[in-house]
Design a protein around this motif. Structure first.
Motif, PDB file in Angstrom:
ATOM      1  N   ASN A   7      24.964  30.692  -6.752  1.00  0.00           N
ATOM      2  CA  ASN A   7      24.284  31.538  -5.757  1.00  0.00           C
ATOM      3  C   ASN A   7      24.385  33.017  -6.097  1.00  0.00           C
ATOM      4  N   ILE A  10      21.583  34.628  -8.426  1.00  0.00           N
ATOM      5  CA  ILE A  10      20.159  34.631  -8.061  1.00  0.00           C
ATOM      6  C   ILE A  10      19.495  35.982  -8.311  1.00  0.00           C
ATOM      7  N   LYS A  41      11.951  32.835  -5.899  1.00  0.00           N
ATOM      8  CA  LYS A  41      13.333  32.958  -5.432  1.00  0.00           C
ATOM      9  C   LYS A  41      13.676  31.947  -4.341  1.00  0.00           C
ATOM     10  N   ASN A  42      12.787  31.762  -3.385  1.00  0.00           N
ATOM     11  CA  ASN A  42      13.114  30.964  -2.202  1.00  0.00           C
ATOM     12  C   ASN A  42      12.675  29.509  -2.284  1.00  0.00           C
ATOM     13  N   ASN A  43      11.729  29.179  -3.161  1.00  0.00           N
ATOM     14  CA  ASN A  43      11.241  27.804  -3.247  1.00  0.00           C
ATOM     15  C   ASN A  43      11.473  27.172  -4.616  1.00  0.00           C
ATOM     16  N   PRO A  46      15.535  27.017  -5.778  1.00  0.00           N
ATOM     17  CA  PRO A  46      16.329  26.027  -5.038  1.00  0.00           C
ATOM     18  C   PRO A  46      15.886  24.577  -5.268  1.00  0.00           C
ATOM     19  N   ASN A  47      14.651  24.360  -5.703  1.00  0.00           N
ATOM     20  CA  ASN A  47      14.147  23.004  -5.903  1.00  0.00           C
ATOM     21  C   ASN A  47      14.118  22.586  -7.367  1.00  0.00           C
ATOM     22  N   THR A  49      16.546  22.302 -11.223  1.00  0.00           N
ATOM     23  CA  THR A  49      17.858  22.333 -11.862  1.00  0.00           C
ATOM     24  C   THR A  49      17.824  23.524 -12.802  1.00  0.00           C
ATOM     25  N   SER A  64      14.778  26.459 -16.076  1.00  0.00           N
ATOM     26  CA  SER A  64      14.671  25.660 -14.856  1.00  0.00           C
ATOM     27  C   SER A  64      13.882  24.393 -15.151  1.00  0.00           C
TER      28      SER A  64
END
Length: 163
Positions: A7, A10, A41-43, A46-47, A49, A64
């Motif tokens: 975290n 980020i 950043k927000n979608n 987080p979804n 690896t 990613s």
């Protein structure tokens, strides 16, 4: 060292994404990338690896993976490019996944050459609906093999290749 995204990484990763994306995709207006910053950043992060490449306590790159097959992006800090970091990160994925896919804009010649030299093959072409740019869909399987200098390598053979 390659490790999982934390975290606290980020903001650093997002700055790296913004700078390297605008540099590599300079044929797309910067405003497009800035408008997509929060979505990434927000979608997106987080979804997926996401793993980072860290050297001397600094993040120099990240990759990613979506759904354990699609490389959504491999980003290297602009000042750290062409130093083998991208190869290390790609090999990290190849050691863990049998098949990989990704998309590259046709105007991003450097990235296209990188993936072709890394054993990826062009599977298809399409037009990105958002940018209206042509992109190539690449795929990798170990059996595809790759060209390394004057040699062709697949999983079972190494042979000389003349260009």
């Amino acid at each position: 060292m390659i490790r999982n995204l934390k975290n606290e990484d980020i903001n650093t990763v997002m700055e790296l994404w913004k700078n390297s994306t605008m540099e590599a995709q300079n044929f797309i207006p910067d405003s497009y990338w800035l408008e997509n910053y929060d979505n990434v950043k927000n979608n997106y992060l987080p979804n997926s690896t996401t793993c980072v490449y860290e050297e001397g306590g600094e993040i120099k790159g990240f990759v990613s993976l979506i759904d354990e097959i699609f490389i959504g992006g491999l980003f290297i800090e602009v000042g750290s490019q062409r130093k083998g970091i991208g190869n290390r990160m790609l090999n990290f994925l190849k050691e863990r996944y049998d098949k990989l896919q990704l998309a590259v804009y046709d105007k991003n010649i450097r990235a296209m050459n990188f993936y072709l030299k890394s054993g990826f093959k062009i599977l298809n072409t399409e037009i990105d609906e958002k940018t209206k740019e042509k992109e190539f869909i690449f795929g990798y399987e170990e059996s595809y093999g790759c060209v390394v200098k004057d040699f062709v390598r697949d999983k079972d053979h190494l042979m000389e290749w003349r260009r």
